[in-house]
Design a protein around this motif. Structure first.
Motif, PDB file in Angstrom:
ATOM      1  N   ARG A  33       0.763  -1.034  -0.167  1.00 47.34           N
ATOM      2  CA  ARG A  33      -0.590  -0.566  -0.336  1.00 47.34           C
ATOM      3  C   ARG A  33       0.589   1.336   0.283  1.00 47.34           C
ATOM      4  NH1 ARG A  33      -5.014  -1.886   3.243  1.00 47.34           N
ATOM      5  NH2 ARG A  33      -5.973  -0.757   2.446  1.00 47.34           N
ATOM      6  N   TYR A  34       1.584   0.937  -0.095  1.00 43.58           N
ATOM      7  CA  TYR A  34       2.629   2.177  -0.169  1.00 43.58           C
ATOM      8  C   TYR A  34       2.979   3.234  -1.631  1.00 43.58           C
ATOM      9  CZ  TYR A  34       6.730   5.762   2.269  1.00 43.58           C
ATOM     10  OH  TYR A  34       7.688   7.035   1.898  1.00 43.58           O
ATOM     11  N   HIS A  35       3.011   4.520  -0.941  1.00 43.72           N
ATOM     12  CA  HIS A  35       2.854   5.558  -2.056  1.00 43.72           C
ATOM     13  C   HIS A  35       4.159   5.215  -3.276  1.00 43.72           C
ATOM     14  CE1 HIS A  35       4.657   9.195  -0.354  1.00 43.72           C
ATOM     15  NE2 HIS A  35       5.563   7.891  -0.449  1.00 43.72           N
ATOM     16  N   VAL A  70       3.795  20.079  13.044  1.00 40.47           N
ATOM     17  CA  VAL A  70       2.678  20.909  13.695  1.00 40.47           C
ATOM     18  C   VAL A  70       2.126  18.870  14.090  1.00 40.47           C
ATOM     19  CG1 VAL A  70       0.081  21.013  13.631  1.00 40.47           C
ATOM     20  CG2 VAL A  70       2.303  22.624  12.245  1.00 40.47           C
ATOM     21  N   LYS A  71       2.368  18.291  13.627  1.00 39.49           N
ATOM     22  CA  LYS A  71       1.422  16.885  13.879  1.00 39.49           C
ATOM     23  C   LYS A  71       2.808  16.017  14.846  1.00 39.49           C
ATOM     24  CE  LYS A  71       3.815  13.217  11.941  1.00 39.49           C
ATOM     25  NZ  LYS A  71       5.255  12.481  12.528  1.00 39.49           N
ATOM     26  N   ASP A  72       4.196  16.542  14.763  1.00 35.64           N
ATOM     27  CA  ASP A  72       5.296  15.905  15.918  1.00 35.64           C
ATOM     28  C   ASP A  72       4.746  16.873  17.375  1.00 35.64           C
ATOM     29  OD1 ASP A  72       5.961  14.103  14.178  1.00 35.64           O
ATOM     30  OD2 ASP A  72       7.547  15.449  13.488  1.00 35.64           O
ATOM     31  N   ALA A 138      -6.399  14.953   8.296  1.00 35.78           N
ATOM     32  CA  ALA A 138      -6.736  13.145   8.953  1.00 35.78           C
ATOM     33  C   ALA A 138      -5.013  13.164  10.239  1.00 35.78           C
ATOM     34  CB  ALA A 138      -6.910  12.474   7.718  1.00 35.78           C
ATOM     35  N   TYR A 139      -4.421  13.221   8.657  1.00 34.65           N
ATOM     36  CA  TYR A 139      -3.466  12.540   9.937  1.00 34.65           C
ATOM     37  C   TYR A 139      -2.633  13.696  11.169  1.00 34.65           C
ATOM     38  CZ  TYR A 139       2.160  10.760   9.921  1.00 34.65           C
ATOM     39  OH  TYR A 139       2.888  10.859  10.885  1.00 34.65           O
ATOM     40  N   VAL A 140      -3.211  14.994  11.206  1.00 34.87           N
ATOM     41  CA  VAL A 140      -3.162  15.914  12.414  1.00 34.87           C
ATOM     42  C   VAL A 140      -3.453  14.795  13.285  1.00 34.87           C
ATOM     43  CG1 VAL A 140      -2.896  18.049  13.620  1.00 34.87           C
ATOM     44  CG2 VAL A 140      -1.752  17.712  10.978  1.00 34.87           C
ATOM     45  N   ALA A 185      17.346  19.106  -3.325  1.00 30.84           N
ATOM     46  CA  ALA A 185      18.592  19.106  -1.770  1.00 30.84           C
ATOM     47  C   ALA A 185      17.612  18.946  -0.375  1.00 30.84           C
ATOM     48  CB  ALA A 185      18.866  20.653  -1.422  1.00 30.84           C
ATOM     49  N   TYR A 186      16.161  19.092  -0.363  1.00 30.80           N
ATOM     50  CA  TYR A 186      15.142  18.087   0.241  1.00 30.80           C
ATOM     51  C   TYR A 186      15.746  17.052   0.572  1.00 30.80           C
ATOM     52  CZ  TYR A 186      11.333  16.522   2.940  1.00 30.80           C
ATOM     53  OH  TYR A 186      10.966  16.282   3.708  1.00 30.80           O
ATOM     54  N   PHE A 187      15.655  15.874  -0.348  1.00 24.08           N
ATOM     55  CA  PHE A 187      15.917  14.753  -0.091  1.00 24.08           C
ATOM     56  C   PHE A 187      16.945  14.515   0.329  1.00 24.08           C
ATOM     57  CE2 PHE A 187      12.436  15.013  -3.396  1.00 24.08           C
ATOM     58  CZ  PHE A 187      11.424  15.219  -2.212  1.00 24.08           C
ATOM     59  N   PHE A 224      -4.014   3.543   7.791  1.00 23.51           N
ATOM     60  CA  PHE A 224      -4.382   4.752   8.036  1.00 23.51           C
ATOM     61  C   PHE A 224      -3.574   5.241   6.686  1.00 23.51           C
ATOM     62  CE2 PHE A 224      -4.242   8.782   9.593  1.00 23.51           C
ATOM     63  CZ  PHE A 224      -5.155   9.535   9.157  1.00 23.51           C
ATOM     64  N   LYS A 225      -2.580   5.136   7.827  1.00 24.07           N
ATOM     65  CA  LYS A 225      -1.305   6.484   6.895  1.00 24.07           C
ATOM     66  C   LYS A 225      -0.484   5.617   5.325  1.00 24.07           C
ATOM     67  CE  LYS A 225       2.601   9.768   6.907  1.00 24.07           C
ATOM     68  NZ  LYS A 225       3.769   9.094   7.590  1.00 24.07           N
ATOM     69  N   CYS A 226      -0.342   4.721   4.955  1.00 24.82           N
ATOM     70  CA  CYS A 226      -0.296   4.199   3.739  1.00 24.82           C
ATOM     71  C   CYS A 226      -1.763   5.698   2.857  1.00 24.82           C
ATOM     72  CB  CYS A 226      -0.914   3.364   3.216  1.00 24.82           C
ATOM     73  SG  CYS A 226       1.041   2.878   4.413  1.00 24.82           S
TER      74      CYS A 226
HETATM   75  O1  PQQ Z   1       9.303  11.398  -0.479  1.00 22.06           O
HETATM   76  C1  PQQ Z   1       8.587  10.744   0.367  1.00 22.06           C
HETATM   77  O2  PQQ Z   1       7.884   9.842  -0.144  1.00 22.06           O
HETATM   78  C2  PQQ Z   1       8.161  11.322   2.563  1.00 22.06           C
HETATM   79  C3  PQQ Z   1       7.368   9.726   2.622  1.00 22.06           C
HETATM   80  C4  PQQ Z   1       7.186  10.269   4.056  1.00 22.06           C
HETATM   81  C5  PQQ Z   1       6.365   9.159   4.614  1.00 22.06           C
HETATM   82  O3  PQQ Z   1       6.586   7.877   4.293  1.00 22.06           O
HETATM   83  O4  PQQ Z   1       4.925   9.012   5.492  1.00 22.06           O
HETATM   84  C6  PQQ Z   1       8.038  11.320   4.512  1.00 22.06           C
HETATM   85  C7  PQQ Z   1       8.530  11.843   3.621  1.00 22.06           C
HETATM   86  N1  PQQ Z   1       8.630  11.537   2.487  1.00 22.06           N
HETATM   87  C8  PQQ Z   1       9.601  13.375   4.414  1.00 22.06           C
HETATM   88  O5  PQQ Z   1       9.722  13.908   3.658  1.00 22.06           O
HETATM   89  C9  PQQ Z   1       9.340  13.186   5.804  1.00 22.06           C
HETATM   90  O6  PQQ Z   1       9.758  13.800   6.519  1.00 22.06           O
HETATM   91  C10 PQQ Z   1       8.030  12.078   6.188  1.00 22.06           C
HETATM   92  C11 PQQ Z   1       8.003  12.847   7.386  1.00 22.06           C
HETATM   93  C12 PQQ Z   1       6.896  11.603   8.042  1.00 22.06           C
HETATM   94  C13 PQQ Z   1       5.590  10.844   9.667  1.00 22.06           C
HETATM   95  O7  PQQ Z   1       5.335  10.696   9.960  1.00 22.06           O
HETATM   96  O8  PQQ Z   1       6.453  12.002  10.448  1.00 22.06           O
HETATM   97  N2  PQQ Z   1       7.018  11.060   7.039  1.00 22.06           N
HETATM   98  C14 PQQ Z   1       7.195  11.737   5.896  1.00 22.06           C
END
Ligand code: PQQ
Length: 362
Positions: A33-35, A70-72, A138-140, A185-187, A224-226
């Motif tokens: 189920r992952y994106h 915000v979630k964290d 919804a995640y938050v 660069a984010y990644f 749910f998160k997926c």
């Molecule tokens: O690029 C992506 O596919 C991807 C996926 C996910 C994830 O699987 O939730 C996060 C991120 N990136 C990401 O950059 C990130 O900061 C992050 C935080 C979280 C989380 O659930 O706390 N997921 C993810």
């Protein structure tokens, strides 16, 4: 209609799984189920999207990035002991940075600017799809309201993110000439941050899911998160790939961009000159109208009206969001029996002038 009885729960699902079995079950959820499996990501990574479709992704994903801390913070507020809070607070620092100009949110803004957006437009989040907002919110809410175990388990998608990130960065660099290493660069940082975070969360879930019900709740949280991630891509696909139904008020290609060639510092100021291949369009809320009283065409913008000369009216009648500047010049060349190159040279400054007044964009 009569509701179906739920199927009986197989014996195996009622017993307590070993740590290894639980991890395998969680990984299996990601494998299905992952994106990374979503068609939008396949198109993105394989270089099959247009620049505007990549922009739509960057713009919408900004909201996810912006809401992660915000979630964290919501999760942090529920952690009962200092040691856990010390570990979890690193996630907030990763995204917010320690000072202005630092952190993951800032790096995502650079990514969005790298594909052409004006920073203020991205920050405003006004162009994002409602479905993006709904899923991220919804995640938050989930993390704020469910048990701590479920809240932590919902972050476990990060177990799978290093693979998708490597694939994405390699694919985008190879397939899009407008994507640079600096833009992505984010990644870079996520490749070390995500495994660190996922290892901690997985260990927590293994140790705290001490009954079959709790293990099932952790698996459901990951599912749910997926779905939170998947739904965002469904919405992007529907709006910007097929059938291409962009909901009212969501970003329309051309909006919120810094004109190409303009220095980044000029973002909020005047858009730069048009070129022949640009496709001009009227921004949302701006219309060409015949004013009966003044017996002439005008451009109606929110709370403003612009008088137009005959040449501008002739050009604007051909501005439909489809014709490029060169095509407009060719059509006018035929109509007035004139050299399209001369016409194009004439209309380029006129278009730039209208863009400067914010009644034209591309
Ligand atoms: O690029 C992506 O596919 C991807 C996926 C996910 C994830 O699987 O939730 C996060 C991120 N990136 C990401 O950059 C990130 O900061 C992050 C935080 C979280 C989380 O659930 O706390 N997921 C993810």
């Amino acid at each position: 209609m009569t509701a179906q009885f739920p199927p009986p729960v197989p014996e195996a699902e009622q017993r307590l799984l070993s740590h290894e079995e639980l991890e395998a079950a969680l990984r299996d959820i990601g494998a299905r189920r992952y994106h990374n499996l979503h068609p939008f990501h396949r198109l993105l990574h394989d270089g099959k999207l247009s620049k505007d479709q990549v922009r739509a992704w960057a713009l919408n994903r900004y909201y996810y990035q912006a809401m992660i801390p915000v979630k964290d913070a919501a999760l942090l507020a529920r952690l009962p002991d200092a040691q856990l809070r010390r570990i979890w607070r690193q996630r907030i620092v990763d995204h917010d940075g320690d000072h202005e100009g630092d952190g993951g949110i800032e790096r995502w803004l650079k990514l969005a600017e790298g594909v052409g957006f004006a920073r203020d437009y991205v920050l405003s989040t006004k162009g994002i799809l409602s479905a993006t907002r709904f899923s991220v919110d919804a995640y938050v809410h989930f993390v704020s309201e469910r048990t701590l175990l479920e809240a932590i388990a919902s972050s476990l998608t990060e177990m799978f993110s290093p693979t998708i990130i490597s694939e994405r960065v390699a694919g985008m660099l190879k397939n899009y000439d407008f994507i640079t290493k600096e833009t992505l660069a984010y990644f870079d940082k996520r490749l070390t941050q995500a495994p660190r975070d996922a290892d901690f969360a997985l260990d927590y879930v293994k140790r705290h899911a001490t009954t079959p019900e709790m293990q099932r709740a952790a698996m459901d949280a990951l599912t749910f998160k997926c779905n939170v991630l998947w739904t965002q891509l469904d919405a992007l696909y529907f709006a910007y790939v097929a059938p291409g139904m962009i909901p009212p008020d969501a970003w329309q290609p051309g909006e919120g961009l810094v004109a190409e060639g303009a220095p980044a510092a000029a973002t909020a100021g005047a858009p730069a000159a048009f070129s022949g291949s640009d496709v001009p369009r009227l921004p949302r809320g701006v219309r060409l109208r015949y004013d009966e009283v003044r017996v002439k065409h005008v451009l109606l913008a929110p709370e403003r009206t612009f008088d137009l000369d005959d040449n501008a009216v002739a050009v604007l009648k051909l501005v439909d969001g489809q014709n490029s500047v060169s095509q407009i010049a060719r059509t006018l060349g035929q109509t007035y029996d004139a050299d399209p190159a001369v016409i194009e040279a004439d209309i380029l400054p006129m278009l730039a002038g209208l863009a400067q007044k914010r009644v034209l964009e591309r």
